[in-house]
Design a protein around this motif. Structure first.
Motif, PDB file in Angstrom:
ATOM      1  N   HIS A   1      -5.528   2.174  -1.733  1.00  0.00           N
ATOM      2  CA  HIS A   1      -4.113   2.531  -1.809  1.00  0.00           C
ATOM      3  C   HIS A   1      -3.210   1.345  -2.159  1.00  0.00           C
ATOM      4  N   GLU A   2      -3.795   0.190  -2.467  1.00  0.00           N
ATOM      5  CA  GLU A   2      -3.021  -1.019  -2.780  1.00  0.00           C
ATOM      6  C   GLU A   2      -2.557  -0.976  -4.238  1.00  0.00           C
ATOM      7  N   PHE A   3      -1.230  -0.973  -4.431  1.00  0.00           N
ATOM      8  CA  PHE A   3      -0.710  -0.905  -5.797  1.00  0.00           C
ATOM      9  C   PHE A   3      -0.134  -2.245  -6.272  1.00  0.00           C
TER      10      PHE A   3
ATOM     11  N   ALA B   1       2.164   4.711  -9.182  1.00  0.00           N
ATOM     12  CA  ALA B   1       1.189   5.009  -8.127  1.00  0.00           C
ATOM     13  C   ALA B   1       1.612   6.228  -7.313  1.00  0.00           C
TER      14      ALA B   1
ATOM     15  N   GLY C   1      -0.681   7.948  -0.752  1.00  0.00           N
ATOM     16  CA  GLY C   1      -1.105   8.072  -2.138  1.00  0.00           C
ATOM     17  C   GLY C   1      -2.430   8.788  -2.271  1.00  0.00           C
TER      18      GLY C   1
ATOM     19  N   SER D   1       0.951  10.396  -8.262  1.00  0.00           N
ATOM     20  CA  SER D   1      -0.493  10.520  -8.460  1.00  0.00           C
ATOM     21  C   SER D   1      -0.933  11.930  -8.816  1.00  0.00           C
TER      22      SER D   1
ATOM     23  N   THR E   1      -0.194  -6.417 -10.051  1.00  0.00           N
ATOM     24  CA  THR E   1       0.121  -5.004  -9.916  1.00  0.00           C
ATOM     25  C   THR E   1      -0.441  -4.276 -11.121  1.00  0.00           C
TER      26      THR E   1
ATOM     27  N   TYR F   1       0.836  -1.196   0.000  1.00  0.00           N
ATOM     28  CA  TYR F   1       0.000   0.000   0.000  1.00  0.00           C
ATOM     29  C   TYR F   1       0.867   1.241   0.000  1.00  0.00           C
TER      30      TYR F   1
ATOM     31  N   PHE G   1      -3.876   1.826  -9.236  1.00  0.00           N
ATOM     32  CA  PHE G   1      -4.053   1.051  -8.002  1.00  0.00           C
ATOM     33  C   PHE G   1      -4.958  -0.155  -8.244  1.00  0.00           C
TER      34      PHE G   1
ATOM     35  N   PRO H   1      -5.150   7.821  -4.625  1.00  0.00           N
ATOM     36  CA  PRO H   1      -5.675   6.981  -5.695  1.00  0.00           C
ATOM     37  C   PRO H   1      -6.832   7.614  -6.449  1.00  0.00           C
TER      38      PRO H   1
ATOM     39  N   HIS I   1       5.203   1.120  -8.415  1.00  0.00           N
ATOM     40  CA  HIS I   1       5.245   2.027  -7.260  1.00  0.00           C
ATOM     41  C   HIS I   1       5.428   3.467  -7.721  1.00  0.00           C
TER      42      HIS I   1
ATOM     43  N   THR J   1      -4.063  -3.652 -14.997  1.00  0.00           N
ATOM     44  CA  THR J   1      -3.730  -4.696 -14.031  1.00  0.00           C
ATOM     45  C   THR J   1      -3.158  -5.918 -14.741  1.00  0.00           C
TER      46      THR J   1
END
Length: 169
Positions: A87-89, A159, A74, A162, A102, A70, A83, A76, A156, A133
């Motif tokens: 906030h999970e990338f 993300a 961030g 942003s 990812t 996460y 993402f 998002p 990363h 994704t």
């Protein structure tokens, strides 16, 4: 030990055929699952923990035992397609097949697919799933850990950036 390749190293082609995967969610790798996947997964996670602003926890998008990465600060909402959820990338299927999911920006996404490192998620582009994704296949050795870490570092950066201009890849 630094397991993240440098930008000068670039993305080499992955050796051998692609592993078979499930064509649906949960998207899993079916073969070429390394016996020592937990060792390679831990080495990968150790490198990724060092990325700025990263927190870990259970994934909000994957089965139990999956480690979510996460972005602590961030935004998002300003680039939601960078993402997986919130906030999970990225997340690593540490207890399962050793693969990870990812979000990779273009043209890196297409390059990773063409060079055999990744494949599109079967739900990519559906509501709540970024069209960018991908599944990155489980690393089978230390050199592959290095390349997978390099790809996640790029996710990363995508993300993290942003706000403002697109990152240079």
């Amino acid at each position: 030990m630094d397991v993240i390749a440098t930008d000068e190293d670039g993305l080499s082609a992955r050796y051998g055929p692609r592993p078979r995967t499930t064509p649906h969610a949960p998207h899993s790798q079916i073969d070429q699952i390394p016996a020592d996947r937990r060792q390679w997964g831990q080495l990968l996670l150790t490198a990724l923990y060092a990325l700025p602003g990263v927190e870990t926890g259970g994934s909000r998008r994957a089965p139990p035992g999956t480690v979510g990465l996460y972005l602590r600060h961030g935004r998002p909402q300003e680039r939601p397609r960078a993402f997986l959820l919130g906030h999970e990338f990225a997340h690593v299927h540490l207890e399962d097949d050793g693969s990870l999911h990812t979000v990779l920006p273009e043209p890196l996404r297409s390059e990773a697919i063409a060079k055999g490192w990744a494949e599109p998620h079967p739900l990519a582009g559906y509501p709540t799933v970024s069209p960018d994704t991908v599944m990155i296949y489980a690393p089978r050795n230390q050199e592959e850990v290095k390349m997978v870490a390099w790809l996640v570092r790029k996710a990363h950066a995508y993300a993290s950036d942003s706000v403002g201009a697109e990152p240079a890849f």
